[in-house]
Design a protein around this motif. Structure first.
Motif, PDB file in Angstrom:
ATOM      1  N   ASN A 181      43.578  26.851  10.457  1.00  0.00           N
ATOM      2  CA  ASN A 181      43.859  28.195  10.949  1.00  0.00           C
ATOM      3  C   ASN A 181      42.765  28.658  11.898  1.00  0.00           C
ATOM      4  O   ASN A 181      43.035  29.280  12.925  1.00  0.00           O
ATOM      5  CB  ASN A 181      43.964  29.186   9.790  1.00  0.00           C
ATOM      6  N   GLY A 182      41.511  28.361  11.541  1.00  0.00           N
ATOM      7  CA  GLY A 182      40.394  28.731  12.401  1.00  0.00           C
ATOM      8  C   GLY A 182      40.508  28.066  13.762  1.00  0.00           C
ATOM      9  O   GLY A 182      40.315  28.705  14.802  1.00  0.00           O
ATOM     10  N   LEU A 183      40.847  26.780  13.744  1.00  0.00           N
ATOM     11  CA  LEU A 183      40.987  26.035  14.994  1.00  0.00           C
ATOM     12  C   LEU A 183      42.104  26.626  15.850  1.00  0.00           C
ATOM     13  O   LEU A 183      41.928  26.846  17.061  1.00  0.00           O
ATOM     14  CB  LEU A 183      41.272  24.559  14.679  1.00  0.00           C
ATOM     15  N   GLY A 184      43.238  26.920  15.224  1.00  0.00           N
ATOM     16  CA  GLY A 184      44.364  27.487  15.967  1.00  0.00           C
ATOM     17  C   GLY A 184      44.008  28.823  16.591  1.00  0.00           C
ATOM     18  O   GLY A 184      44.248  29.064  17.775  1.00  0.00           O
ATOM     19  N   MET A 185      43.395  29.700  15.796  1.00  0.00           N
ATOM     20  CA  MET A 185      42.997  31.015  16.290  1.00  0.00           C
ATOM     21  C   MET A 185      41.944  30.873  17.388  1.00  0.00           C
ATOM     22  O   MET A 185      41.973  31.591  18.390  1.00  0.00           O
ATOM     23  CB  MET A 185      42.438  31.841  15.133  1.00  0.00           C
ATOM     24  N   GLY A 186      41.003  29.922  17.203  1.00  0.00           N
ATOM     25  CA  GLY A 186      39.952  29.708  18.190  1.00  0.00           C
ATOM     26  C   GLY A 186      40.528  29.234  19.517  1.00  0.00           C
ATOM     27  O   GLY A 186      40.151  29.748  20.582  1.00  0.00           O
ATOM     28  N   ALA A 245      30.698  33.716   3.020  1.00  0.00           N
ATOM     29  CA  ALA A 245      30.427  32.479   3.760  1.00  0.00           C
ATOM     30  C   ALA A 245      29.732  32.793   5.083  1.00  0.00           C
ATOM     31  O   ALA A 245      28.767  32.125   5.467  1.00  0.00           O
ATOM     32  CB  ALA A 245      31.733  31.728   4.001  1.00  0.00           C
ATOM     33  N   LEU A 246      30.222  33.838   5.769  1.00  0.00           N
ATOM     34  CA  LEU A 246      29.619  34.192   7.049  1.00  0.00           C
ATOM     35  C   LEU A 246      28.165  34.595   6.866  1.00  0.00           C
ATOM     36  O   LEU A 246      27.289  34.190   7.642  1.00  0.00           O
ATOM     37  CB  LEU A 246      30.409  35.338   7.700  1.00  0.00           C
ATOM     38  N   GLY A 247      27.873  35.364   5.818  1.00  0.00           N
ATOM     39  CA  GLY A 247      26.505  35.794   5.547  1.00  0.00           C
ATOM     40  C   GLY A 247      25.582  34.604   5.347  1.00  0.00           C
ATOM     41  O   GLY A 247      24.499  34.527   5.946  1.00  0.00           O
ATOM     42  N   PHE A 248      26.028  33.631   4.523  1.00  0.00           N
ATOM     43  CA  PHE A 248      25.187  32.465   4.266  1.00  0.00           C
ATOM     44  C   PHE A 248      25.013  31.608   5.520  1.00  0.00           C
ATOM     45  O   PHE A 248      23.911  31.111   5.796  1.00  0.00           O
ATOM     46  CB  PHE A 248      25.771  31.638   3.111  1.00  0.00           C
ATOM     47  N   LEU A 249      26.095  31.450   6.294  1.00  0.00           N
ATOM     48  CA  LEU A 249      25.986  30.652   7.527  1.00  0.00           C
ATOM     49  C   LEU A 249      25.004  31.295   8.499  1.00  0.00           C
ATOM     50  O   LEU A 249      24.217  30.628   9.164  1.00  0.00           O
ATOM     51  CB  LEU A 249      27.360  30.501   8.184  1.00  0.00           C
ATOM     52  N   MET A 250      25.055  32.641   8.586  1.00  0.00           N
ATOM     53  CA  MET A 250      24.146  33.342   9.491  1.00  0.00           C
ATOM     54  C   MET A 250      22.706  33.195   9.044  1.00  0.00           C
ATOM     55  O   MET A 250      21.809  32.987   9.863  1.00  0.00           O
ATOM     56  CB  MET A 250      24.509  34.819   9.550  1.00  0.00           C
ATOM     57  N   ALA A 251      22.491  33.286   7.741  1.00  0.00           N
ATOM     58  CA  ALA A 251      21.136  33.116   7.207  1.00  0.00           C
ATOM     59  C   ALA A 251      20.616  31.729   7.581  1.00  0.00           C
ATOM     60  O   ALA A 251      19.465  31.569   7.996  1.00  0.00           O
ATOM     61  CB  ALA A 251      21.156  33.291   5.690  1.00  0.00           C
ATOM     62  N   LEU A 252      21.502  30.733   7.475  1.00  0.00           N
ATOM     63  CA  LEU A 252      21.144  29.356   7.815  1.00  0.00           C
ATOM     64  C   LEU A 252      20.756  29.251   9.285  1.00  0.00           C
ATOM     65  O   LEU A 252      19.743  28.640   9.649  1.00  0.00           O
ATOM     66  CB  LEU A 252      22.357  28.468   7.528  1.00  0.00           C
ATOM     67  N   GLN A 253      21.582  29.898  10.139  1.00  0.00           N
ATOM     68  CA  GLN A 253      21.308  29.828  11.575  1.00  0.00           C
ATOM     69  C   GLN A 253      19.984  30.514  11.914  1.00  0.00           C
ATOM     70  O   GLN A 253      19.193  30.019  12.709  1.00  0.00           O
ATOM     71  CB  GLN A 253      22.486  30.465  12.332  1.00  0.00           C
ATOM     72  N   THR A 275      23.064  30.323  21.980  1.00  0.00           N
ATOM     73  CA  THR A 275      22.123  31.454  21.999  1.00  0.00           C
ATOM     74  C   THR A 275      22.828  32.813  22.034  1.00  0.00           C
ATOM     75  O   THR A 275      22.329  33.782  21.470  1.00  0.00           O
ATOM     76  CB  THR A 275      21.152  31.372  23.182  1.00  0.00           C
ATOM     77  N   GLN A 276      24.004  32.876  22.719  1.00  0.00           N
ATOM     78  CA  GLN A 276      24.735  34.142  22.738  1.00  0.00           C
ATOM     79  C   GLN A 276      26.058  33.997  21.996  1.00  0.00           C
ATOM     80  O   GLN A 276      27.016  34.718  22.291  1.00  0.00           O
ATOM     81  CB  GLN A 276      25.018  34.553  24.195  1.00  0.00           C
ATOM     82  N   ASN A 277      26.137  33.048  21.069  1.00  0.00           N
ATOM     83  CA  ASN A 277      27.397  32.791  20.362  1.00  0.00           C
ATOM     84  C   ASN A 277      28.043  34.094  19.892  1.00  0.00           C
ATOM     85  O   ASN A 277      27.396  34.941  19.282  1.00  0.00           O
ATOM     86  CB  ASN A 277      27.148  31.864  19.170  1.00  0.00           C
ATOM     87  N   MET A 278      29.339  34.202  20.216  1.00  0.00           N
ATOM     88  CA  MET A 278      30.051  35.455  19.975  1.00  0.00           C
ATOM     89  C   MET A 278      29.937  35.921  18.520  1.00  0.00           C
ATOM     90  O   MET A 278      29.818  37.108  18.251  1.00  0.00           O
ATOM     91  CB  MET A 278      31.517  35.250  20.325  1.00  0.00           C
ATOM     92  N   VAL A 279      29.948  34.970  17.600  1.00  0.00           N
ATOM     93  CA  VAL A 279      29.905  35.339  16.182  1.00  0.00           C
ATOM     94  C   VAL A 279      28.471  35.372  15.661  1.00  0.00           C
ATOM     95  O   VAL A 279      28.000  36.391  15.163  1.00  0.00           O
ATOM     96  CB  VAL A 279      30.738  34.348  15.345  1.00  0.00           C
ATOM     97  N   PHE A 280      27.772  34.244  15.826  1.00  0.00           N
ATOM     98  CA  PHE A 280      26.483  34.125  15.142  1.00  0.00           C
ATOM     99  C   PHE A 280      25.361  34.895  15.830  1.00  0.00           C
ATOM    100  O   PHE A 280      24.391  35.275  15.190  1.00  0.00           O
ATOM    101  CB  PHE A 280      26.101  32.659  14.984  1.00  0.00           C
ATOM    102  N   LEU A 286      34.149  27.042  17.462  1.00  0.00           N
ATOM    103  CA  LEU A 286      33.256  26.328  16.553  1.00  0.00           C
ATOM    104  C   LEU A 286      32.922  27.184  15.335  1.00  0.00           C
ATOM    105  O   LEU A 286      32.978  26.716  14.194  1.00  0.00           O
ATOM    106  CB  LEU A 286      31.964  25.940  17.283  1.00  0.00           C
ATOM    107  N   ALA A 287      32.597  28.445  15.614  1.00  0.00           N
ATOM    108  CA  ALA A 287      32.259  29.346  14.504  1.00  0.00           C
ATOM    109  C   ALA A 287      33.441  29.472  13.542  1.00  0.00           C
ATOM    110  O   ALA A 287      33.277  29.413  12.316  1.00  0.00           O
ATOM    111  CB  ALA A 287      31.871  30.716  15.051  1.00  0.00           C
ATOM    112  N   LEU A 288      34.655  29.619  14.110  1.00  0.00           N
ATOM    113  CA  LEU A 288      35.849  29.756  13.268  1.00  0.00           C
ATOM    114  C   LEU A 288      36.097  28.499  12.442  1.00  0.00           C
ATOM    115  O   LEU A 288      36.441  28.569  11.268  1.00  0.00           O
ATOM    116  CB  LEU A 288      37.083  30.020  14.145  1.00  0.00           C
ATOM    117  N   VAL A 289      35.926  27.333  13.079  1.00  0.00           N
ATOM    118  CA  VAL A 289      36.206  26.073  12.377  1.00  0.00           C
ATOM    119  C   VAL A 289      35.174  25.845  11.279  1.00  0.00           C
ATOM    120  O   VAL A 289      35.525  25.470  10.158  1.00  0.00           O
ATOM    121  CB  VAL A 289      36.243  24.894  13.371  1.00  0.00           C
ATOM    122  N   VAL A 290      33.892  26.096  11.592  1.00  0.00           N
ATOM    123  CA  VAL A 290      32.849  25.892  10.577  1.00  0.00           C
ATOM    124  C   VAL A 290      33.090  26.816   9.382  1.00  0.00           C
ATOM    125  O   VAL A 290      33.092  26.387   8.231  1.00  0.00           O
ATOM    126  CB  VAL A 290      31.449  26.138  11.189  1.00  0.00           C
TER     127      VAL A 290
END
Lengths: 211, 225
Positions: B38-43, B196-204, B15-20, B141-145
């Motif tokens: 890379n996403g996993l490592g950074m996350g 990709a982020l735009g489409f994922l956000m629209a999905l969410q 609900t308060q996901n840092m990214v989404f 999770l957001a980074l990996v997805v």
């Protein structure tokens, strides 16, 4: 005065923020110094290991009868900077040298390590660090494309035209990325010119005198 | 587990996901998510910093006066990031060569300062730790997805080079889903991150809207209106 009001009074003094920030900075500084002492040997070890691995990649196997990494010499490089040259010896005679070279790539410097044998022939070139476009310019990496091995066995005087195909040279460019291979070819060529100039110093069995 | 912890975890993950939800920390997000690994490592690196920063801030929360709180938080976060940077340089060198440039950027991940300011500076240590972990995992999770979507569309693989991050035992994670794929460069480059982020956000958002409608509909039937 109760605890809360007393604390509020401290907070409002001019020195409280200074002392608080000072203490936090002191603790943070101490933690970083300690972490540096713990990690520094591991960082040096891993960087050395990476360098040794790249050195052995640009030399033919078994060319040297000793640990090449332990035989460095410092000279003034092609760009006027101090350059460490590693020497591969066989029976005391220097058979090849390995040094680093920097190409001006499309997205920043491309760090190369190249090996040259006594006769001025390239024994190998590898890219150690770069920031070229993924999918286009990164074909200079050996794990993505064998392109970088096309330098092996070439020299300045064997008839090789040192340029990419587009410029009338012997080296392939990549579709969509000409600047990157052009820069690498130019850097390797510069490295060979420098080797030729420095040949007497580079191949002298005794160390040159350091000034 | 008490319900307050449960809601902290739900906030952090969804609900308060840092990214989404909060749309914070987009700079490191878009910079490193060319691949899922890379996403996993950074996350994971960000989660470590977030957890430690939250605990440290909660520990000293009664000693930090309002006027110096921001500089103090920043000193703490910057030191922790430097520690992570040194540790990765020493023990995860291959991954460090890929992510090294961006690790220092965790300092300006506004999400971390945001959690210190909005949560950890007002709550006990245990709650701050749970919040740091949940927010960090949500961010990971957001980074990996996002990394997985971009990697799949961009180069046809998933978790390429995972063994650099997790060790040789995790070689099985490296999957080539589309063999002989010529690649879709745009997705690997920064613009692909935005797309990709735009489409994922629209999905969410679509998912959330649908769920809200369903809840409203069931509430209506229950009351019999």
């Amino acid at each position: 005065m109760d605890m809360a009001t007393r604390r509020a009074a401290w907070f409002n003094t001019i020195w409280y923020p200074m002392v608080a920030l000072g203490c936090v900075t002191l603790i943070a500084g101490a933690a970083l110094a300690l972490a540096h002492r713990i990690t520094a040997p591991a960082i040096i070890a891993v960087e050395t290991r990476t360098l040794v691995a790249s050195l052995s990649q640009v030399l033919p196997p078994d060319v040297a009868d000793h640990d090449v990494f332990s035989d460095p010499v410092e000279l003034i490089g092609p760009g006027g900077q101090v350059l460490t040259v590693y020497r591969a010896r066989h029976d005391g005679e220097i058979v090849a040298v390995v040094f680093q070279q920097v190409a001006r790539g499309y997205a920043g410097p491309i760090h190369l390590v190249m090996g040259v044998d006594r006769s001025g022939q390239v024994t190998g070139v590898r890219v150690t660090r770069h920031s070229e476009t993924p999918g286009l310019g990164d074909k200079i990496e050996i794990r993505r494309d064998p392109w970088i091995t096309s330098f092996t066995g070439r020299s300045l005087h064997d008839g090789t035209r040192w340029g990419v195909n587009k410029d009338g040279g012997d080296f392939d460019e990549f579709s969509g990325a000409t600047i990157t291979p052009r820069a690498v070819v130019a850097a390797v060529k510069d490295g060979l010119h420098w080797f030729e100039q420095q040949q007497p110093h580079l191949l002298a069995t005794e160390d040159p005198i350091h000034e | 587990m008490s319900s307050s912890y449960r809601s902290i975890i739900r906030d952090g993950l969804w609900t308060q996901n840092m990214v989404f939800a909060q749309m914070l920390a987009l700079c490191p997000l878009l910079a490193v998510t060319g691949t899922a690994t890379n996403g996993l490592g950074m996350g994971l690196a960000s989660t470590a910093v977030l957890l430690c920063a939250n605990v440290a801030v909660a520990l000293i929360r009664n000693w930090v006066s309002p006027s110096v709180r921001i500089p103090i938080f920043i000193v703490i976060i910057a030191s922790l990031v430097t520690l992570v940077d040194m540790a990765m340089n020493a023990w995860l060198y291959e991954l460090y060569q890929v992510l090294g440039l961006f690790i220092a950027l965790i300092v300006c991940n506004c999400g971390i300062l945001g959690r210190a300011e909005a949560f950890a500076s007002k709550r006990p240590v245990a709650a701050a730790a749970v919040d740091g972990l949940a927010m960090g995992i949500g961010f990971t999770l957001a980074l990996v997805v996002l990394g997985a979507v971009r990697e799949l569309l961009g180069s046809g693989t998933l978790f390429a080079d995972a063994r650099l991050l997790l060790g040789d035992a995790f070689h099985f994670m490296e999957i080539t889903l589309i063999p002989e794929y010529s690649g879709f460069l745009l997705m690997v480059l920064p613009p692909g991150g935005f797309l990709a982020l735009g489409f994922l956000m629209a999905l969410q958002r679509a998912w959330e809207t649908r769920r809200a409608k369903q809840t409203a509909a069931s509430a209506v039937t229950e009351t019999g209106v």
